[in-house]
Design a protein around this motif. Sequence first.
Motif, short mmCIF file in Angstrom:
data_model
loop_
_atom_site.label_atom_id
_atom_site.label_comp_id
_atom_site.label_asym_id
_atom_site.label_seq_id
_atom_site.Cartn_x
_atom_site.Cartn_y
_atom_site.Cartn_z
N VAL A 199 0.83 -1.10 0.02
CA VAL A 199 -0.13 0.03 -0.10
C VAL A 199 1.08 1.24 -0.04
N GLU A 200 0.73 2.18 -0.99
CA GLU A 200 1.72 3.30 -1.42
C GLU A 200 1.08 4.33 -0.33
N HIS A 201 -0.23 4.53 -0.46
CA HIS A 201 -1.11 5.57 0.27
C HIS A 201 -2.65 5.66 0.01
N PHE A 219 0.79 15.39 2.07
CA PHE A 219 1.09 14.07 2.25
C PHE A 219 1.74 14.02 3.72
N PHE A 220 1.12 12.94 4.31
CA PHE A 220 1.79 12.55 5.79
C PHE A 220 2.45 11.42 5.59
N GLN A 221 3.47 11.17 6.18
CA GLN A 221 4.14 10.02 6.15
C GLN A 221 3.94 8.97 7.53
N MET A 222 3.34 7.77 7.35
CA MET A 222 2.78 6.85 8.44
C MET A 222 3.58 5.68 8.31
N GLY A 223 4.83 5.63 8.78
CA GLY A 223 5.48 4.07 8.60
C GLY A 223 5.63 4.21 7.00
#
Length: 137
Positions: free
Chosen positions: A4-6, A44-48
């Motif tokens: 899953v990329e986003h 964009f937010f990075q979550m892991g």
Amino acid sequence: MIKVEHIGIAIKGLSEANELFHKLFGKAHYKIEEVGSEGVNTSFFQMGETKIELLEATRPDSPIAKFIEKKGEGLHHIAFEVADIRAEMQRLQAEGFQLLNETPKRGADNKLICFLHPKSTGGVLVELCQEIKPQDA
């Protein structure tokens, strides 16, 4: 498909949503980008290993504006990273999935993208994405 990329979330106001998700995640977004061809601003937010992409319409005829008008704010799509988007598009089309674009197009975050019609994916808008490499640019 690799991962899953986003996950894409349709929102009405980017600054308000950035503030809300900043509080929710405990960290700020790392990028805002306009994708003029799609009539959208993204954040964009990075979550892991997975990203959350907020999508705000920049014009009333954009897919996001139409989505919000019909369904309201909320989950818009799930995107999967693929190694070879063209090969994956051919494979999925041969399996009976309906592509929304016949060739990959440039999306946000330095990606080539293609969407699959929700009618062929159990009601979920699915995006394929591949990092743009120099030979793809």
